[in-house]
Design a protein around this motif. Structure first.
Motif, PDB file in Angstrom:
ATOM      1  N   THR A  94      10.749 -12.291  -5.814  1.00 40.11           N
ATOM      2  CA  THR A  94      11.105 -13.716  -5.973  1.00 40.11           C
ATOM      3  C   THR A  94      10.338 -14.454  -7.205  1.00 40.11           C
ATOM      4  OG1 THR A  94      12.055 -13.965  -3.698  1.00 40.11           O
ATOM      5  CG2 THR A  94      11.654 -15.852  -4.795  1.00 40.11           C
ATOM      6  N   PHE A  95       8.929 -14.092  -7.050  1.00 41.55           N
ATOM      7  CA  PHE A  95       8.199 -14.668  -8.064  1.00 41.55           C
ATOM      8  C   PHE A  95       8.447 -14.029  -9.417  1.00 41.55           C
ATOM      9  CE2 PHE A  95       6.202 -17.108  -5.148  1.00 41.55           C
ATOM     10  CZ  PHE A  95       5.728 -18.236  -5.556  1.00 41.55           C
ATOM     11  N   ALA A  96       8.657 -12.571  -9.324  1.00 45.68           N
ATOM     12  CA  ALA A  96       8.903 -11.840 -10.472  1.00 45.68           C
ATOM     13  C   ALA A  96      10.256 -12.333 -11.088  1.00 45.68           C
ATOM     14  CB  ALA A  96       9.006 -10.194 -10.330  1.00 45.68           C
ATOM     15  N   TRP A  97      11.223 -12.456 -10.336  1.00 47.32           N
ATOM     16  CA  TRP A  97      12.680 -12.764 -10.910  1.00 47.32           C
ATOM     17  C   TRP A  97      12.726 -14.152 -11.357  1.00 47.32           C
ATOM     18  CZ3 TRP A  97      16.946 -10.187  -7.734  1.00 47.32           C
ATOM     19  CH2 TRP A  97      16.641  -8.632  -7.729  1.00 47.32           C
ATOM     20  N   TYR A  98      11.932 -15.177 -10.722  1.00 42.86           N
ATOM     21  CA  TYR A  98      12.389 -16.596 -10.960  1.00 42.86           C
ATOM     22  C   TYR A  98      11.238 -17.501 -11.391  1.00 42.86           C
ATOM     23  CZ  TYR A  98      16.631 -15.047  -8.618  1.00 42.86           C
ATOM     24  OH  TYR A  98      17.636 -14.289  -8.251  1.00 42.86           O
ATOM     25  N   ALA A  99      10.116 -17.110 -11.103  1.00 47.17           N
ATOM     26  CA  ALA A  99       8.943 -17.987 -11.564  1.00 47.17           C
ATOM     27  C   ALA A  99       8.851 -18.038 -13.000  1.00 47.17           C
ATOM     28  CB  ALA A  99       7.768 -17.548 -10.964  1.00 47.17           C
ATOM     29  N   VAL A 102       5.290 -10.101 -18.018  1.00 46.11           N
ATOM     30  CA  VAL A 102       4.874 -10.676 -16.796  1.00 46.11           C
ATOM     31  C   VAL A 102       5.616 -10.514 -15.464  1.00 46.11           C
ATOM     32  CG1 VAL A 102       4.275 -12.820 -15.668  1.00 46.11           C
ATOM     33  CG2 VAL A 102       3.538 -12.485 -18.083  1.00 46.11           C
ATOM     34  N   SER A 103       7.085 -10.469 -15.437  1.00 44.26           N
ATOM     35  CA  SER A 103       7.837 -10.111 -14.546  1.00 44.26           C
ATOM     36  C   SER A 103       7.601  -8.769 -14.086  1.00 44.26           C
ATOM     37  CB  SER A 103       9.265 -10.516 -14.613  1.00 44.26           C
ATOM     38  OG  SER A 103       9.377 -12.127 -14.897  1.00 44.26           O
ATOM     39  N   ILE A 128       4.419  -8.186 -11.837  1.00 44.66           N
ATOM     40  CA  ILE A 128       4.436  -8.684 -10.666  1.00 44.66           C
ATOM     41  C   ILE A 128       5.398  -7.931  -9.953  1.00 44.66           C
ATOM     42  CG2 ILE A 128       5.253 -10.761  -9.179  1.00 44.66           C
ATOM     43  CD1 ILE A 128       4.753 -12.573 -11.439  1.00 44.66           C
ATOM     44  N   ALA A 129       6.460  -7.250 -10.509  1.00 46.11           N
ATOM     45  CA  ALA A 129       7.490  -6.761  -9.707  1.00 46.11           C
ATOM     46  C   ALA A 129       6.640  -5.216  -9.283  1.00 46.11           C
ATOM     47  CB  ALA A 129       8.436  -6.145 -10.428  1.00 46.11           C
ATOM     48  N   PHE A 130       5.747  -4.700 -10.149  1.00 46.01           N
ATOM     49  CA  PHE A 130       5.104  -3.532  -9.501  1.00 46.01           C
ATOM     50  C   PHE A 130       4.356  -3.806  -8.430  1.00 46.01           C
ATOM     51  CE2 PHE A 130       0.944  -1.335  -9.573  1.00 46.01           C
ATOM     52  CZ  PHE A 130       1.259  -0.003  -9.775  1.00 46.01           C
ATOM     53  N   PHE A 131       3.992  -4.627  -7.880  1.00 48.19           N
ATOM     54  CA  PHE A 131       3.259  -4.941  -6.722  1.00 48.19           C
ATOM     55  C   PHE A 131       4.565  -5.306  -5.658  1.00 48.19           C
ATOM     56  CE2 PHE A 131       0.101  -6.494  -9.602  1.00 48.19           C
ATOM     57  CZ  PHE A 131      -1.086  -5.554  -9.189  1.00 48.19           C
ATOM     58  N   GLU A 132       5.605  -5.584  -5.888  1.00 48.41           N
ATOM     59  CA  GLU A 132       6.780  -5.559  -5.147  1.00 48.41           C
ATOM     60  C   GLU A 132       7.016  -4.213  -4.867  1.00 48.41           C
ATOM     61  OE1 GLU A 132      11.166  -5.252  -4.400  1.00 48.41           O
ATOM     62  OE2 GLU A 132      10.527  -5.493  -6.473  1.00 48.41           O
ATOM     63  N   TYR A 133       7.229  -3.101  -5.524  1.00 49.83           N
ATOM     64  CA  TYR A 133       7.544  -1.743  -5.514  1.00 49.83           C
ATOM     65  C   TYR A 133       6.516  -0.907  -4.482  1.00 49.83           C
ATOM     66  CZ  TYR A 133      11.641  -2.149  -8.355  1.00 49.83           C
ATOM     67  OH  TYR A 133      12.793  -2.436  -8.789  1.00 49.83           O
ATOM     68  N   LEU A 134       5.275  -1.353  -4.638  1.00 51.03           N
ATOM     69  CA  LEU A 134       4.212  -0.639  -4.109  1.00 51.03           C
ATOM     70  C   LEU A 134       4.369  -1.130  -2.393  1.00 51.03           C
ATOM     71  CD1 LEU A 134       0.934  -1.241  -6.128  1.00 51.03           C
ATOM     72  CD2 LEU A 134       2.339   0.961  -5.646  1.00 51.03           C
ATOM     73  N   ILE A 135       4.837  -2.177  -2.230  1.00 48.53           N
ATOM     74  CA  ILE A 135       5.092  -2.532  -0.709  1.00 48.53           C
ATOM     75  C   ILE A 135       6.679  -2.193  -0.405  1.00 48.53           C
ATOM     76  CG2 ILE A 135       5.410  -4.478   0.895  1.00 48.53           C
ATOM     77  CD1 ILE A 135       3.352  -6.099  -1.201  1.00 48.53           C
TER      78      ILE A 135
END
Length: 113
Positions: free
Chosen positions: A19-24, A40-41, A44-51
């Motif tokens: 959500t932060f990657a897409w909208y912040a 930047v997005s 952030i999304a890299f960490f989303e994929y790791l989870i």
């Protein structure tokens, strides 16, 4: 049950990053070129994929692909609503409630035997 719990917790955390990657960037980087916002997005999304990837792999051992997707959508809306209200300062409308009811219906039907 342990797999489902890991899935849900993992998807909640990954959705916060997503959500932060897409909208912040709409709030924080609005004055920057889109390429900066995209970089930047992606960071952030890299960490989303790791989870998210391990959570879905573990979840898929006990749930179907359709069930995984519906759980993802419910969690996405559950994370997005407070994000949009408290972080982005958006106004909530009754349509969020109707969307929530539709998702509850989707949960019912995808898990119905």
């Amino acid at each position: 049950m342990k797999h489902i719990l890991f899935l849900v917790i993992g998807l909640i955390f990954s959705n916060v990053f997503m959500t932060f990657a897409w909208y912040a960037h709409l709030k924080n980087l609005n004055d920057k070129p889109w390429l900066i916002a995209a970089m930047v997005s992606w960071g952030i999304a890299f960490f989303e994929y790791l989870i998210q990837v391990p959570a879905n792999r573990i979840g898929h051992t006990v749930l179907s692909l359709g069930q995984l997707k519906i759980i993802q959508e419910v969690i996405t809306l559950s994370v997005f609503l407070p994000f949009s209200l408290f972080y982005m300062k958006e106004k909530i409308s009754i349509n969020y409630l109707w969307a929530g009811f539709c998702l509850l219906g989707a949960v019912y039907f995808i898990f119905k035997k």
